[in-house]
Enzyme design. Structure first.
Site, PDB file in Angstrom:
ATOM      1  N   ASN A   9       0.867  -1.182   0.000  1.00  0.00           N
ATOM      2  CA  ASN A   9       0.000   0.000   0.000  1.00  0.00           C
ATOM      3  C   ASN A   9       0.902   1.231   0.000  1.00  0.00           C
ATOM      4  OD1 ASN A   9      -1.812   2.040   0.493  1.00  0.00           O
ATOM      5  ND2 ASN A   9      -2.356   1.360   2.568  1.00  0.00           N
ATOM      6  N   LYS A  11       0.066   4.279  -0.206  1.00  0.00           N
ATOM      7  CA  LYS A  11      -0.570   5.468   0.381  1.00  0.00           C
ATOM      8  C   LYS A  11      -0.334   6.676  -0.534  1.00  0.00           C
ATOM      9  CE  LYS A  11      -0.087   3.251   4.822  1.00  0.00           C
ATOM     10  NZ  LYS A  11       0.073   3.333   6.273  1.00  0.00           N
ATOM     11  N   HIS A  99      -9.316   1.072   5.522  1.00  0.00           N
ATOM     12  CA  HIS A  99      -8.028   1.338   6.153  1.00  0.00           C
ATOM     13  C   HIS A  99      -8.235   2.336   7.292  1.00  0.00           C
ATOM     14  CE1 HIS A  99      -3.899   2.555   6.804  1.00  0.00           C
ATOM     15  NE2 HIS A  99      -3.536   1.473   6.130  1.00  0.00           N
ATOM     16  N   GLU A 101      -6.638   4.807   8.177  1.00  0.00           N
ATOM     17  CA  GLU A 101      -6.446   6.210   7.785  1.00  0.00           C
ATOM     18  C   GLU A 101      -7.715   6.757   7.118  1.00  0.00           C
ATOM     19  OE1 GLU A 101      -2.834   5.476   5.621  1.00  0.00           O
ATOM     20  OE2 GLU A 101      -1.837   5.018   7.509  1.00  0.00           O
ATOM     21  N   GLU A 171      -4.810  -4.708  10.905  1.00  0.00           N
ATOM     22  CA  GLU A 171      -3.812  -3.655  11.046  1.00  0.00           C
ATOM     23  C   GLU A 171      -4.033  -2.906  12.358  1.00  0.00           C
ATOM     24  OE1 GLU A 171      -2.118  -2.557   6.842  1.00  0.00           O
ATOM     25  OE2 GLU A 171      -3.590  -1.095   7.525  1.00  0.00           O
ATOM     26  N   GLY A 177       3.033   2.519  10.744  1.00  0.00           N
ATOM     27  CA  GLY A 177       3.978   3.611  10.548  1.00  0.00           C
ATOM     28  C   GLY A 177       4.736   4.023  11.796  1.00  0.00           C
ATOM     29  N   SER A 217       3.982  -1.844  10.385  1.00  0.00           N
ATOM     30  CA  SER A 217       5.430  -1.904  10.549  1.00  0.00           C
ATOM     31  C   SER A 217       6.024  -3.284  10.233  1.00  0.00           C
ATOM     32  CB  SER A 217       5.842  -1.457  11.962  1.00  0.00           C
ATOM     33  OG  SER A 217       5.469  -0.104  12.165  1.00  0.00           O
TER      34      SER A 217
HETATM   35  P1  13P Z   1       3.398   0.523   7.635  1.00  0.00           P
HETATM   36  O1  13P Z   1       3.875  -0.788   7.053  1.00  0.00           O
HETATM   37  O2  13P Z   1       4.101   1.712   7.097  1.00  0.00           O
HETATM   38  O3  13P Z   1       3.331   0.486   9.122  1.00  0.00           O
HETATM   39  O4  13P Z   1       1.879   0.695   7.127  1.00  0.00           O
HETATM   40  C1  13P Z   1       1.016  -0.368   7.239  1.00  0.00           C
HETATM   41  C2  13P Z   1      -0.225  -0.037   6.518  1.00  0.00           C
HETATM   42  O5  13P Z   1      -0.971   0.840   6.924  1.00  0.00           O
HETATM   43  C3  13P Z   1      -0.505  -0.755   5.273  1.00  0.00           C
HETATM   44  O6  13P Z   1      -1.796  -0.519   4.821  1.00  0.00           O
END
Ligand code: 13P
Length: 254
Positions: A9, A11, A99, A101, A171, A177, A217
């Site tokens: 992903n 983003k 997600h 976010e 997640e 992140g 992560s």
């Molecule tokens: P990270 O791997 O950067 O922690 O992000 C995970 C994520 O949100 C994938 O959709």
């Protein structure tokens, strides 16, 4: 059918040029292995890059194209939005939905996500549906109740046939992140719980056949340990999907 899957992903990262370069590196590095390993790889770039990157992927081998979101309506006066049908028409196969976010910054709730799921399925696409608790929820010992509600309200309204198309991504928000990965035991515990909920809502076969990814992560160092857990079928990767070497190492972790 349950499979080993690694999805990247991106983003809101990368320019078009950076994205093309990254995908060429990834396809060069994994083309042979992806074909024979049984691992399905999905790349989810931002909307404007989907069509061109999709072409590169088709040319480069067994890597699939995913989008990061879509609108719940089929078409119409929704300035700035992108429909599932549009995604399907440029070669997209998967769509990430729910997600954290999107839930947090764009106020997507389970009701809206239910509509998005229906739209994605109606277009013949496969949803990657995300669930996950905040640190506050985990510390209050409410993780399982929270996930149960997310699954029930967001996902379990689907018919058996519709649910067959769904991949789930666990997640934990506190791991996204942050560099703070869930331990493999924490991931396994939640993945087993999700499978149990699927068995309850549908049946044992559906539970066995659902692909459940871990995200938060995940990186080239911890992927092997995470993927070795019996109920962890792969990963939804953020930061580490932006570096060809890290992403391909993760793919090779199975
Ligand atoms: P990270 O791997 O950067 O922690 O992000 C995970 C994520 O949100 C994938 O959709």
């Amino acid at each position: 059918m349950r499979k080993n899957l690694v999805a990247g992903n991106w983003k809101m990262n990368m320019t078009y040029q950076d994205g093309l370069a990254l995908v060429s590196e990834i396809t060069n590095m994994v083309a042979d292995e992806v074909g024979g390993s049984g691992v399905e790889v999905v790349i989810c770039p931002p909307f404007p890059f989907l069509h061109s990157i999709g072409k590169l992927l088709t040319a480069g081998g067994n890597i699939h194209l995913g989008a990061q979101n879509c609108h719940q309506k089929e078409s119409g006066a929704f300035t700035g939005e992108v429909s599932a049908k549009m995604l399907q028409s440029v070669g997209v196969e998967y769509v990430i939905l729910g997600h954290s976010e999107r839930r947090q910054y764009f106020h997507e709730d389970n009701e809206l996500l239910s509509q998005k799921l229906k739209a994605v399925l109606a277009a013949g696409l496969k949803p990657i549906f995300c669930v996950g608790e905040s640190l506050e929820t985990r510390e209050a010992d409410e993780t399982f109740a929270y996930l149960e509600k997310q699954l029930k309200e967001g996902l379990f309204h689907l018919s058996n046939e519709e649910f067959d198309q769904v991949t789930i991504a666990y997640e934990p928000i506190w791991a996204i992140g942050t560099g703070k990965t869930a331990t493999s035991q924490q991931a396994q515990e939640v993945h087993a719980f999700i499978r149990e909920q699927i068995a309850r809502a549908y049946d044992a076969e559906a539970a066995l056949n659902t692909t459940i990814l871990y995200g938060g992560s995940a990186n080239a160092q911890n992927a092997r340990e995470l993927f070795s857990q019996p109920d962890v079928d792969g990963g939804l990767i953020g930061g580490a999907a932006l570096k060809s070497r890290d992403f391909t190492e993760i793919i090779k972790s199975f």
